[in-house]
Design a protein around this motif. Structure first.
Motif, PDB file in Angstrom:
ATOM      1  N   THR A   1      -3.699   9.121  -2.699  1.00 41.17           N
ATOM      2  CA  THR A   1      -3.570  10.568  -2.887  1.00 41.17           C
ATOM      3  C   THR A   1      -4.813  11.186  -3.514  1.00 41.17           C
ATOM      4  O   THR A   1      -5.189  12.315  -3.201  1.00 41.17           O
ATOM      5  CB  THR A   1      -2.344  10.887  -3.756  1.00 41.17           C
ATOM      6  OG1 THR A   1      -2.430  10.149  -4.988  1.00 41.17           O
ATOM      7  CG2 THR A   1      -1.062  10.496  -3.040  1.00 41.17           C
ATOM      8  N   THR A   2      -5.466  10.453  -4.420  1.00 43.01           N
ATOM      9  CA  THR A   2      -6.704  10.940  -5.043  1.00 43.01           C
ATOM     10  C   THR A   2      -7.771   9.846  -4.949  1.00 43.01           C
ATOM     11  O   THR A   2      -8.132   9.235  -5.949  1.00 43.01           O
ATOM     12  CB  THR A   2      -6.465  11.321  -6.519  1.00 43.01           C
ATOM     13  OG1 THR A   2      -5.903  10.188  -7.214  1.00 43.01           O
ATOM     14  CG2 THR A   2      -5.537  12.508  -6.630  1.00 43.01           C
TER      15      THR A   2
ATOM     16  N   PRO B   1       2.555  13.550   1.675  1.00 44.74           N
ATOM     17  CA  PRO B   1       1.975  12.631   0.679  1.00 44.74           C
ATOM     18  C   PRO B   1       0.574  12.166   1.004  1.00 44.74           C
ATOM     19  O   PRO B   1      -0.123  11.654   0.131  1.00 44.74           O
ATOM     20  CB  PRO B   1       2.966  11.452   0.677  1.00 44.74           C
ATOM     21  CG  PRO B   1       3.657  11.524   1.999  1.00 44.74           C
ATOM     22  CD  PRO B   1       3.740  12.979   2.342  1.00 44.74           C
ATOM     23  N   ASP B   2       0.128  12.324   2.272  1.00 49.37           N
ATOM     24  CA  ASP B   2      -1.187  11.800   2.649  1.00 49.37           C
ATOM     25  C   ASP B   2      -2.297  12.846   2.603  1.00 49.37           C
ATOM     26  O   ASP B   2      -3.418  12.569   3.010  1.00 49.37           O
ATOM     27  CB  ASP B   2      -1.121  11.207   4.062  1.00 49.37           C
ATOM     28  CG  ASP B   2      -0.757  12.239   5.119  1.00 49.37           C
ATOM     29  OD1 ASP B   2      -0.168  13.272   4.764  1.00 49.37           O
ATOM     30  OD2 ASP B   2      -1.045  12.009   6.303  1.00 49.37           O
TER      31      ASP B   2
ATOM     32  N   GLN C   1      -2.395  18.235  -2.840  1.00 53.50           N
ATOM     33  CA  GLN C   1      -0.947  18.392  -2.831  1.00 53.50           C
ATOM     34  C   GLN C   1      -0.581  19.790  -3.303  1.00 53.50           C
ATOM     35  O   GLN C   1      -1.028  20.234  -4.361  1.00 53.50           O
ATOM     36  CB  GLN C   1      -0.298  17.359  -3.749  1.00 53.50           C
ATOM     37  CG  GLN C   1      -0.352  15.942  -3.229  1.00 53.50           C
ATOM     38  CD  GLN C   1       0.811  15.633  -2.299  1.00 53.50           C
ATOM     39  OE1 GLN C   1       1.842  16.306  -2.334  1.00 53.50           O
ATOM     40  NE2 GLN C   1       0.652  14.608  -1.483  1.00 53.50           N
TER      41      GLN C   1
END
Length: 220
Positions: free
Chosen positions: A81-82, A138-139, A143
């Protein structure tokens, strides 16, 4: 050839991945995949290209490739995610995004780079070169779980020339300065609205190297 990034050393000849001098273990396929991503770090690599290189003339499920990427991320402590090093390029493939120094050649200091950020709910997210997807999935890179936001709502494409905001055929549209847009160049301070969320695009000046101070010796 040896590649250095962060606390890591990736040695192709010795087939070793080290963190602070301690060896990290990767399966042979994961090592090959990591080598391809680092060697081709100037571009994103398509899943099909990676699969053909890793399993030539063999049909494999896409989940096999995703499992190798997950193995690499676990080994180096990276996040999907990061990401600091291995980034998912939405609906395309993967890219290595870390700063690398190659051993064995004359390494010149990189020119200062302008850094671009997106601010949402007082959180600053660094925008990396290439595509930065915004949405609820989620990808995505940014977000944004707010009412009216699609799973893959919009994206910011970053290059040396600047940053471009693009709508991804979202249900509720992407707005800049209250105008619905399809694609538009961004400037520092622009406010982006998607659904009920407002995000601010900011540009920081490049960090200059620290000046070396030479102290005059004093006679006693």
């Amino acid at each position: 050839m040896t590649y250095r990034f962060g606390r890591f050393v990736f040695d192709l000849d010795a087939r070793q991945l080290l963190r602070d001098g301690v060896e990290l273990h990767l399966s042979p396929k994961a090592f090959e995949l990591f080598a391809m991503l680092i060697r081709n770090r100037r571009r994103a690599m398509a899943k099909a290209e990676l699969q053909e290189s890793l399993w030539p003339s063999t049909f494999v499920e896409e989940t096999n490739l995703a499992s190798l990427v997950a193995e690499i991320r676990r080994a180096i402590g990276d996040s999907a995610t990061t990401p600091l090093y291995v980034r998912t390029v939405h609906r395309f493939g993967y890219r290595f995004v870390g700063e690398v120094v190659e051993d064995g050649g004359s390494a010149r200091a990189p020119a200062p780079r302008t850094r671009r950020f997106l601010i949402f709910q007082n959180r600053r997210t660094l925008l990396l070169d290439g595509i930065n997807v915004i949405g609820r999935a989620p990808d995505v890179a940014i977000q944004c779980d707010a009412p009216g936001v699609s799973r893959h709502h919009a994206q910011i494409r970053v290059s040396e020339d600047g940053a471009t905001l693009e709508d991804l055929n979202s249900k509720n549209g992407t707005y800049l300065d209250r105008e619905r847009i399809t694609s538009v160049r961004l400037s520092d301070g622009d406010e982006i609205r998607i659904g009920n969320a407002t995000l601010t695009f900011r540009i920081d000046p490049p960090l200059e190297p620290t000046e070396t101070v030479v102290l005059d010796s004093q006679e006693s």
